[in-house]
Design a protein around this motif. Sequence first.
Motif, short mmCIF file in Angstrom:
data_model
loop_
_atom_site.label_atom_id
_atom_site.label_comp_id
_atom_site.label_asym_id
_atom_site.label_seq_id
_atom_site.Cartn_x
_atom_site.Cartn_y
_atom_site.Cartn_z
N VAL A 112 0.93 -1.09 -0.02
CA VAL A 112 -0.16 0.13 0.17
C VAL A 112 1.11 1.24 -0.06
O VAL A 112 0.40 2.27 -0.60
CB VAL A 112 -1.53 -0.42 0.93
N THR A 167 2.56 1.98 -3.21
CA THR A 167 1.09 3.08 -4.41
C THR A 167 0.65 4.35 -3.83
O THR A 167 0.47 5.22 -4.45
CB THR A 167 0.13 2.13 -4.06
N LEU A 168 0.36 4.87 -2.24
CA LEU A 168 0.33 6.05 -2.17
C LEU A 168 1.89 7.21 -2.30
O LEU A 168 1.28 8.41 -3.09
CB LEU A 168 -0.23 5.99 -0.57
N LEU A 169 2.57 6.36 -2.21
CA LEU A 169 3.92 7.14 -2.05
C LEU A 169 3.75 7.77 -3.08
O LEU A 169 4.61 8.57 -4.00
CB LEU A 169 4.66 7.03 -1.23
N PRO A 209 0.84 7.56 -7.42
CA PRO A 209 -0.05 8.64 -9.11
C PRO A 209 1.22 9.50 -9.67
O PRO A 209 1.11 9.83 -11.19
CB PRO A 209 -0.57 9.35 -8.11
N LYS A 210 2.82 9.75 -9.25
CA LYS A 210 3.40 10.81 -9.13
C LYS A 210 4.58 9.43 -10.48
O LYS A 210 4.34 10.22 -11.93
CB LYS A 210 4.72 10.68 -8.26
N ARG A 264 3.06 6.89 -11.68
CA ARG A 264 2.60 6.56 -13.53
C ARG A 264 2.63 8.91 -14.26
O ARG A 264 2.57 8.17 -15.25
CB ARG A 264 0.96 7.05 -13.03
N MET A 265 2.72 9.54 -13.73
CA MET A 265 2.69 11.11 -14.43
C MET A 265 3.63 11.13 -14.93
O MET A 265 3.31 11.08 -15.95
CB MET A 265 2.53 12.10 -13.26
N ARG A 272 4.79 11.21 -18.88
CA ARG A 272 5.24 12.85 -19.74
C ARG A 272 6.44 12.41 -19.81
O ARG A 272 7.23 13.16 -20.78
CB ARG A 272 5.66 13.24 -17.60
N TYR A 282 12.15 12.50 -4.11
CA TYR A 282 12.07 12.64 -2.96
C TYR A 282 13.29 13.87 -2.85
O TYR A 282 13.73 14.14 -1.97
CB TYR A 282 11.97 12.47 -1.41
N TYR A 318 8.34 21.29 -11.74
CA TYR A 318 7.48 20.89 -11.95
C TYR A 318 6.07 20.72 -9.94
O TYR A 318 5.08 22.10 -9.93
CB TYR A 318 6.57 20.13 -13.00
N TYR A 319 7.11 19.56 -9.82
CA TYR A 319 6.28 19.95 -8.11
C TYR A 319 5.75 21.25 -7.41
O TYR A 319 5.17 21.64 -6.46
CB TYR A 319 6.98 18.67 -7.60
N PHE A 330 3.20 23.29 -8.02
CA PHE A 330 2.40 22.71 -7.70
C PHE A 330 1.71 22.97 -5.95
O PHE A 330 1.27 23.60 -5.42
CB PHE A 330 2.11 21.14 -7.57
#
Lengths: 41, 486
Positions: free
Chosen positions: B88, B91-93, B96-97, B99-100, B104, B414, B478-479, B482
Motif C-alpha cells: 500500500v 502505491t500511496l507515495l 500517481p507520481k 504514472r504521471m 510525461r 523525493y 514542476y512539483y 504545484f
Amino acid sequence: MHMVFLYYVICIGGTLLLSLIYMHNIWTDDMFDHFKKGEIE
Amino acid sequence: MDNMWVQLIIGLVLFFGLLIAIGYFAAKRTKSTKDFAVAGRSLPPIVVAICMVSAYGSASSYLGNGGLAYEYGWPMAWIWIGCVPGIVIPTLLFGPKMRMISARLNTLTIPDFLGEMYESRFLRLFIALGILIFYIPMMIAQFKGVGVLFSAFFDMSFTWATIIFGIVMIVYCAKGGLFAVAWTDAAQGFFMALIMLALVPVAIHSVGGWAEMNAKLMAIQPSLNAIFEPRLFTPLTAFFMVIYYWLWQIGQPYMSSRFFALDDVRSFKKVVIYVIIFTTIISGAMWAGCAGRILFPGLADADAVVPTFIKAYFPTYFGVLAIIGILAAILTTVSSILITVGTTVGYDLVEKCFNKTLDDKQTLKISQISTFVIGGLALILSLLKTPAFLSILVYAALGGMACMVVGPVVASFYDKKATKQGAATASIVSISVFLIMLTQCNVWIAGGTGMILSIVLTILVSRLWGKPSQTLVGIHEYYKKFVKAM
C-alpha cells in the motif's frame, strides 16, 4: 496481545485508516488535475 | 481413471481455455511496444490491483506461508505485517507520481524510467542486466514449482504438465504482452481469492473454534501462539522483515511498472482500497497452516500442509479447484516476470542501451521474440537438474533486485539533488553488501539493510559527486510550482 489482533486490527485497520486519511488530504482533485496536465506537458 | 482425474482434466482444460481466449483477444489489441509493455496505459483499477497482489503472492501464498504457519505458528504473521503496508505505501507515495512522470517522459519500464530521470545509460544497462540475472532463475524456480505441485498432489511424473503449462503461458505472454498478462492475472487472482475465502472459516471450524485453536497451539508449543518465537521470528528479524517488505515492492520492476499501465491517474484511490482487500484475503493460508499443525502433527514437509488440509476437509472438486488456484498463483508471478524480462531485452537493451534505430514495430517484434526465447530457455532449464548456484540466485533474487533499484527510485521522487553518480554508486554498493551479508544472515536482515543503505547512499553520494540531470530538475520544478499554488 494476540498476533491475529496485531495483524488484522492494528496492521490492516491502521493501514486502511491511514490510507483513507492520506488520500483525503493529499490526493485532492487539484493534485490529480495537476498530474493529468503533467502527463502531457 | 478415477473421479478426481476426470475433474482435474476438465478443470485444467477449462482453465487453459480461458487463458488462451484472453491471450487471443489481447494479441489482437497489441499493436505497439506501448501496448506490449504497459497495455496502452488502459488497465482499470481492479485489474491493476488484483494483478499486483497476485503477482506479489505467487505459490508461496498457499504453500510457503501455510508451511511457515505450520512450523512457527502465529508469529509468521510478521511477514504479512510487512506485506500489507508494503504493497500500500508505495502505491500511496509513488503511484500517481510514477504514472504521471512515466507518461510525461514516455517511459515504459523501470530501467527506462531511471535511465531517463537520471539521464544515465549506465544505470539503465545495469538495472536491465540485474533483471536478467535475478529474474530468469526466478522463472526457472516457478516452473519447477509446477512440478512440485503435481507430484505433491498426485505422486506422478510432472514433465508433461510443466511443458504444457509453460508453452501456453509463454505464447500468451509473447503474443499478448501486458494486456494478456494483466487480464489473465486478474482472472486467476480472483480465483485465488475465492479459494482463500473458503479456507479460513473451514480451518477455524475444523479445530473447534478460534479459542480452541489457540489453546491447542499453546499445548503443543507456547511459541506457536506468541508474538515472537526464538528460531526465526525473533524481534530483530521481525523488525527487518517489516522494513524489507515495506521497501521491497518499490524495488521490483515487475511490480512497480504496473503503475505505468493504469488507465487514469485518478484511479489510484480505487487501487489502494482493492489492494488492501485482496492482500488481506490472500494472507488466509496461515489459518490452514495453524489448524494443520493441530490436525496433522508430524508432517514430513510443512509446505504440504495446505494441500493436506484441502484433501482432508474439502470435497474432491474443491481439491481440483485448489490445485488450479495454486497453479494460477505460480502462473501470475512467472508471467509478470517474463513480460518484464522480455520488454527489458527488446526495449531497454536492444533499442535504448545499444542505440539501435528501430521503428516501433521492430521493437515490438524483438520484445515478443525475446519473451518467447527467454521463456523457452527458462522452461528447458527447469526440466534439467538445477545447478547449485541457481538456488542461491533464487534466494537472492527479489532482495537483490530491490537493493539495486529502491534507492535510485525513492531519491528520484523525493531528492531534487539526486545525481546519476549517487544512484549508480548506491546500486552497485547495496547489491554487493546484500550479497556479502547473505552469507552471514537471513534474507530479511540482509535485504532490509541493503535497501536502507541504497536510499542513504543515493542521497549522500549525490551531495558529493555530480550534478542532477535536467530531467530530474525539471520534474521537481514542476512539483514545486504545484506545492506553491496549493
